[in-house]
Design an enzyme around this catalytic site. Structure first.
Site, PDB file in Angstrom:
ATOM      1  N   GLY A  78     -24.369  66.484  59.571  1.00  0.00           N
ATOM      2  CA  GLY A  78     -25.122  67.328  60.271  1.00  0.00           C
ATOM      3  C   GLY A  78     -25.483  66.516  61.553  1.00  0.00           C
ATOM      4  O   GLY A  78     -25.625  65.503  61.664  1.00  0.00           O
ATOM      5  N   ASP A  79     -25.914  67.514  62.701  1.00  0.00           N
ATOM      6  CA  ASP A  79     -26.305  66.951  63.807  1.00  0.00           C
ATOM      7  C   ASP A  79     -27.014  68.282  64.775  1.00  0.00           C
ATOM      8  O   ASP A  79     -26.617  69.168  64.531  1.00  0.00           O
ATOM      9  CB  ASP A  79     -25.077  66.268  64.960  1.00  0.00           C
ATOM     10  CG  ASP A  79     -25.561  65.510  65.905  1.00  0.00           C
ATOM     11  OD1 ASP A  79     -26.293  64.444  65.720  1.00  0.00           O
ATOM     12  OD2 ASP A  79     -25.851  66.161  67.086  1.00  0.00           O
ATOM     13  N   SER A  80     -28.026  67.760  65.367  1.00  0.00           N
ATOM     14  CA  SER A  80     -28.728  68.714  66.139  1.00  0.00           C
ATOM     15  C   SER A  80     -29.059  68.400  67.499  1.00  0.00           C
ATOM     16  O   SER A  80     -28.880  67.259  67.877  1.00  0.00           O
ATOM     17  CB  SER A  80     -30.034  69.077  65.545  1.00  0.00           C
ATOM     18  OG  SER A  80     -29.992  69.346  64.298  1.00  0.00           O
ATOM     19  N   GLY A 115     -25.293  71.477  63.993  1.00  0.00           N
ATOM     20  CA  GLY A 115     -23.599  71.512  63.578  1.00  0.00           C
ATOM     21  C   GLY A 115     -23.850  71.021  62.328  1.00  0.00           C
ATOM     22  O   GLY A 115     -24.487  69.951  61.876  1.00  0.00           O
TER      23      GLY A 115
END
Length: 217
Positions: A78-80, A115
């Site tokens: 995950g990524d933000s 994401g």
């Protein structure tokens, strides 16, 4: 079925635990700035926020799946990133930068992009998605409040320099979209990615939840 979380984010871990899932934590060693720069060089243009978070979520999941093996697990990356005033804001890291961002954000709004990339260790196949949520910050925040918040250290290590599930929550007036997206991981999106692998979301619940014992939460 195990869920391997390719992240050390306390917020993502707490979010999954609250949803009944106890993931195995395996940090990735992805050099995020280098990964973004390489992709921008390949494309010959800057990445937009959606492309950035999906690229990094995928890179994290693939790195963990390749190095640690996950034949009997689903591996989640995950990524933000926070899009504000035409720029992508990741983690501010320093108090000065966090305070500068908050003074600019006060009374205004931006979009948090999250994401998610999920790899099925049984097949090696991966798929991902991006979710977005609009965040409106309170206009009446005082400099004293912002100074105290930055001094707490919380905003230094989170995308956009804010949280909604901790000290920063009272400083946010409105969210439009999935709230878990703002925390850093869209639970509805993850549920759909899990189901696409042929696995029921409830198969990830930790032992005890299937009995209906609410105390297990």
């Amino acid at each position: 079925m195990r869920l391997v979380l390719a992240s050390t984010s306390p917020a993502r871990l707490a979010l999954l635990r609250a949803a009944g899932v106890e993931p195995e934590i395996v940090p990735s060693s992805v050099d995020e700035p280098a990964a973004v720069a390489a992709e921008e060089d390949r494309l010959g243009r800057p990445l937009d926020p959606d492309e950035t978070v999906l690229l990094l979520a995928r890179a994290k999941a693939e790195a963990v799946a390749a190095l640690h093996g996950a034949e009997d697990a689903l591996v989640l990356g995950g990524d933000s990133a926070f899009a504000f005033d035409g720029s992508i804001h990741g983690k501010p890291h320093t108090p000065d930068r966090a305070l500068e961002r908050w003074k600019a954000q006060r009374g205004r709004e931006g979009v948090l992009h999250s994401g998610q990339w999920l790899i099925d260790g049984r097949t090696g196949r991966g798929d991902g998605t991006v979710t977005r949520a609009l965040v409106r910050f309170a206009a009446d925040l005082t400099d004293a409040e912002l100074g105290a918040y930055v001094a707490s250290g919380e905003p230094l290590a989170v995308a956009g320099a804010f949280t909604i599930d901790s000290l920063g929550g009272p400083f946010i007036d409105r969210i439009e979209g999935d709230p878990s997206t703002v925390v850093g991981l869209s639970l509805p999106a993850l549920r759909r990615l899990v189901r696409a692998t042929g696995t029921e979301w409830t198969a990830l619940w930790r032992q005890g939840l299937h009995t209906g014992d609410a105390r297990a939460l």
